[in-house]
Design a protein around this motif. Structure first.
Motif, mmCIF file in Angstrom:
data_model
loop_
_atom_site.group_PDB
_atom_site.id
_atom_site.type_symbol
_atom_site.label_atom_id
_atom_site.label_comp_id
_atom_site.label_asym_id
_atom_site.label_seq_id
_atom_site.Cartn_x
_atom_site.Cartn_y
_atom_site.Cartn_z
ATOM 1 N N LEU A 175 0.788 -2.033 0.445
ATOM 2 C CA LEU A 175 0.359 0.108 0.006
ATOM 3 C C LEU A 175 1.048 1.563 -0.032
ATOM 4 C CD1 LEU A 175 -2.963 -0.741 2.327
ATOM 5 C CD2 LEU A 175 -2.584 -1.745 -0.067
ATOM 6 N N ARG A 176 2.178 1.182 0.100
ATOM 7 C CA ARG A 176 2.893 2.354 0.262
ATOM 8 C C ARG A 176 4.243 1.675 -0.881
ATOM 9 N NH1 ARG A 176 8.265 3.904 0.164
ATOM 10 N NH2 ARG A 176 9.001 2.440 1.835
ATOM 11 N N ASP A 177 4.932 1.201 -0.715
ATOM 12 C CA ASP A 177 6.039 0.921 -2.127
ATOM 13 C C ASP A 177 5.762 0.324 -3.768
ATOM 14 O OD1 ASP A 177 8.627 1.639 -2.372
ATOM 15 O OD2 ASP A 177 9.387 -0.036 -1.414
ATOM 16 N N GLY A 178 4.599 -0.167 -3.053
ATOM 17 C CA GLY A 178 3.362 -0.942 -3.769
ATOM 18 C C GLY A 178 2.733 -0.277 -4.566
ATOM 19 N N ILE A 182 14.751 -6.818 6.679
ATOM 20 C CA ILE A 182 15.000 -6.943 4.903
ATOM 21 C C ILE A 182 14.423 -6.304 4.287
ATOM 22 C CG2 ILE A 182 14.659 -9.499 4.925
ATOM 23 C CD1 ILE A 182 17.510 -7.262 3.600
ATOM 24 N N HIS A 183 14.593 -5.461 3.156
ATOM 25 C CA HIS A 183 13.450 -4.676 2.142
ATOM 26 C C HIS A 183 14.714 -4.476 0.902
ATOM 27 C CE1 HIS A 183 10.957 -1.421 1.437
ATOM 28 N NE2 HIS A 183 12.149 -1.289 0.320
ATOM 29 N N THR A 184 13.993 -5.982 -0.148
ATOM 30 C CA THR A 184 15.123 -5.672 -1.001
ATOM 31 C C THR A 184 14.097 -4.787 -2.028
ATOM 32 O OG1 THR A 184 14.547 -7.590 -1.122
ATOM 33 C CG2 THR A 184 16.384 -7.366 0.032
ATOM 34 N N HIS A 185 14.521 -4.600 -3.466
ATOM 35 C CA HIS A 185 13.873 -4.653 -4.536
ATOM 36 C C HIS A 185 14.691 -5.614 -5.787
ATOM 37 C CE1 HIS A 185 11.845 -0.981 -3.674
ATOM 38 N NE2 HIS A 185 12.166 -0.547 -2.705
ATOM 39 N N ASN A 186 13.836 -5.819 -7.145
ATOM 40 C CA ASN A 186 14.201 -6.947 -8.293
ATOM 41 C C ASN A 186 14.686 -6.334 -8.854
ATOM 42 O OD1 ASN A 186 14.210 -9.348 -8.455
ATOM 43 N ND2 ASN A 186 12.808 -9.073 -9.469
ATOM 44 N N GLY A 208 10.147 -3.201 -9.478
ATOM 45 C CA GLY A 208 9.443 -3.445 -8.370
ATOM 46 C C GLY A 208 9.827 -4.061 -6.411
ATOM 47 N N ASN A 209 9.711 -4.523 -6.246
ATOM 48 C CA ASN A 209 10.122 -4.915 -5.007
ATOM 49 C C ASN A 209 10.237 -6.446 -4.923
ATOM 50 O OD1 ASN A 209 8.531 -2.370 -3.933
ATOM 51 N ND2 ASN A 209 9.359 -2.729 -2.320
ATOM 52 N N ALA A 210 10.934 -6.761 -3.976
ATOM 53 C CA ALA A 210 10.876 -8.308 -3.709
ATOM 54 C C ALA A 210 9.513 -9.103 -3.578
ATOM 55 C CB ALA A 210 11.286 -8.931 -2.154
HETATM 56 ZN ZN LIG Z 1 11.363 0.855 -1.683
#
Ligand SMILES: [Zn+2]
Length: 520
Positions: free
Chosen positions: A13-16, A207-211, A243-245
């Motif tokens: 709902l935020r990063d997405g 952990i917060h990762t992006h793709n 996108g994010n993980a």
């Molecule tokens: Zn992020």
């Protein structure tokens, strides 16, 4: 391997919502939050109240939506330089969101501090510590997101760890290491998480990762294997840039590895959840999405199909039901007789004489350019026709399509459709954005005048592909239409040298199949 239960922190709902082509209304966001609460996600990041009024609206709405399990988190940055946290408008908005948890992000390297914040490394440490302490004083559970942590760590390890120490000493409950640019590889993630764990043995890490490098999920898993206790990601990997993980894949991997989640999230719900979010976000599902994609357990090659029928474990790493998905066999000219089993859904047995007839016809049509993998509706109609079961709901008498373009203005498309229904002729005319749209509207008008129940049929997607010339044939056009009738989605197909006629065939099948579904 670490068997500690993992906390699941959803950022959809935020990063997405920062993903291209992604837009959720406040009510969509509330629906998703409720669904995540039902499934027992630990944290739901609702938005950044400092960045837009829609997010403030969401938090206000959520004040009267009771959740049973999940904690909603408001997201924002550390205080601005050279002021007290009490004077910081952004931190004030975070308190006004009235969420049990607050997540704030801060900078991890002198480079970012100098370039982005234009202040000193010491002031940045003060900004982190003050902001965390302020939120703690106000009764919040605090998640500290170390933005660009992996990049910062590789530039200046000592300083990067200092930023975490500041947040930790000020009382942050979790320190989340972020690969904000998504360019770190999983071996580096492993090394860095291990070093951080040694430096701060009593801190709880996230952990917060992006793709961006295709490592989003791998990096999240690597950190979890090294002891990170919280996974931050988005449903279907929706998010900024590529996108994010994908949290769906992470959850399925945790299930597969036997690593529990804190809320005991049921992996069998994952396919339904992934599709629910696609639906609300008005995005087409990704057929090749790991575990939950429509093709995740689809077998096509004859050898594969044969083997899977003997034992699914021969070509499947997990059972589809475990993640709420299903196995399917795709019909193709690659296939051997084993594909007949795939036609079992139509009640055709391998030894039935009709089996050969169906396969031969499929092969002939595929040679002409048809492809039935995404056209289950047309395939079903074909099988019924070959068995003599099909009752045509209408016959075409004629159609005409006219496109007019004048010096000024856009071209105008108009279609006239004449069909026969139960011996009676129906003629309808319609205008449209283009010739196919006009044809669709005219056919729709003609059919719904006789079959009002077809009004619910929706055309969801329209794809055109040119099939190159083969020896002795001219180039053809393949049209695939995806339609929706209630909760059912299905594909239909048409092939012709003429794009309008290829579209007509796919459209006609779509209405015929929808009518069949209504009767069933
Ligand atoms: Zn992020």
């Amino acid at each position: 391997m670490d068997r500690k239960a993992i906390l699941i922190y959803d950022c959809t709902l935020r990063d997405g919502t920062q993903g291209g082509g992604m837009s959720l209304s406040v009510s969509d966001k509330v629906q998703i939050a409720k669904r995540l609460d039902d499934l027992r996600f630990d944290y739901i990041e609702g938005g950044w109240p400092g960045s837009n009024p829609k997010d403030i609206d969401f938090f206000n709405t959520m004040k009267s939506v009771p959740l049973r399990y999940s904690k909603v988190a408001a997201f924002g940055s550390t205080r601005k330089k050279d002021i007290q946290p009490e004077q910081d408008a952004n931190l004030q908005l975070l308190l006004e969101a009235e969420t049990p948890a607050v997540t704030i992000f801060g900078k991890s390297s002198p480079f970012q501090v100098k370039e982005a914040l234009q202040t000193t490394p010491e002031e940045n440490l003060g900004m982190i510590a003050d902001s965390v302490a302020f939120l703690r004083r106000n009764g919040k559970e605090v998640v500290y997101d170390a933005e660009h942590f992996f990049d910062g760590f590789q530039m200046d390890q000592e300083y990067a760890v200092c930023t975490l120490r500041s947040a930790h000493a000020a009382g942050a409950h979790f320190l989340t290491l972020c690969d904000t640019n998504g360019g770190t590889d999983f071996l580096t993630v492993t090394d860095i998480v291990r070093t951080v764990r040694k430096a701060l043995p009593d801190a709880r890490l996230g952990i917060h990762t992006h793709n961006d490098a295709g490592y989003g999920v791998a990096n999240a898993m690597a950190a979890i294997f090294e002891g990170a206790e919280m996974a931050q990601a988005t449903i279907n990997g929706i998010g900024e840039r590529v996108g994010n993980a994908d949290l769906i894949t992470i959850l399925a991997n945790l299930f597969k590895c036997g690593i529990p989640t804190q809320g005991g999230i049921d992996a069998a719900e994952l396919t339904g959840l992934a599709r629910y979010v696609y639906e609300l976000a008005n995005m087409l599902p990704e057929p090749k999405q790991p575990y939950v994609g429509d093709l995740a357990f689809a077998h096509k090659g004859g050898v594969h199909v044969d083997a899977v029928l003997k034992n699914p474990g021969l070509y499947e790493h997990i059972t589809p039901e475990a993640v709420g998905n299903r196995r399917q066999f795709l019909v193709s000219d690659l296939a051997g007789t084993a594909h007949i089993e795939a036609l079992e859904g139509f009640g055709i047995k391998k030894r039935d004489p009709i089996a050969r007839v169906v396969l031969n016809e499929i092969k002939r049509l595929e040679h002409e350019g048809y492809a039935f993998e995404a056209a289950a509706g047309s395939l079903d109609l074909l099988v019924r026709t070959l068995r003599g079961e099909s009752k045509e709901i209408f016959q075409l008498v004629e159609y005409r399509v006219e496109v007019t373009k004048k010096t000024a203005g856009a071209p105008q498309s108009c279609a006239v459709v004449v069909i026969r229904v139960n011996g009676e002729e129906v003629t309808k005319m319609a205008y449209g954005d283009g010739p196919v749209n006009a044809l669709d509207s005219a056919l729709r008008a003609a059919l719904t005048s006789k079959f009002p129940e077809l009004t619910d049929l929706r055309l969801e997607d329209y794809k055109v592909r040119i099939i190159p010339e083969q020896r002795g044939t001219s180039a053809k056009v393949r049209v695939l239409i995806e339609s929706k009738m209630g909760a059912r989605r299905f594909g239909t197909i048409g092939v012709d040298e003429n794009i309008v006629d290829a579209s007509w065939k796919a459209l006609a099948d779509s209405f015929r199949y929808a009518h069949l579904l209504i009767k069933a």
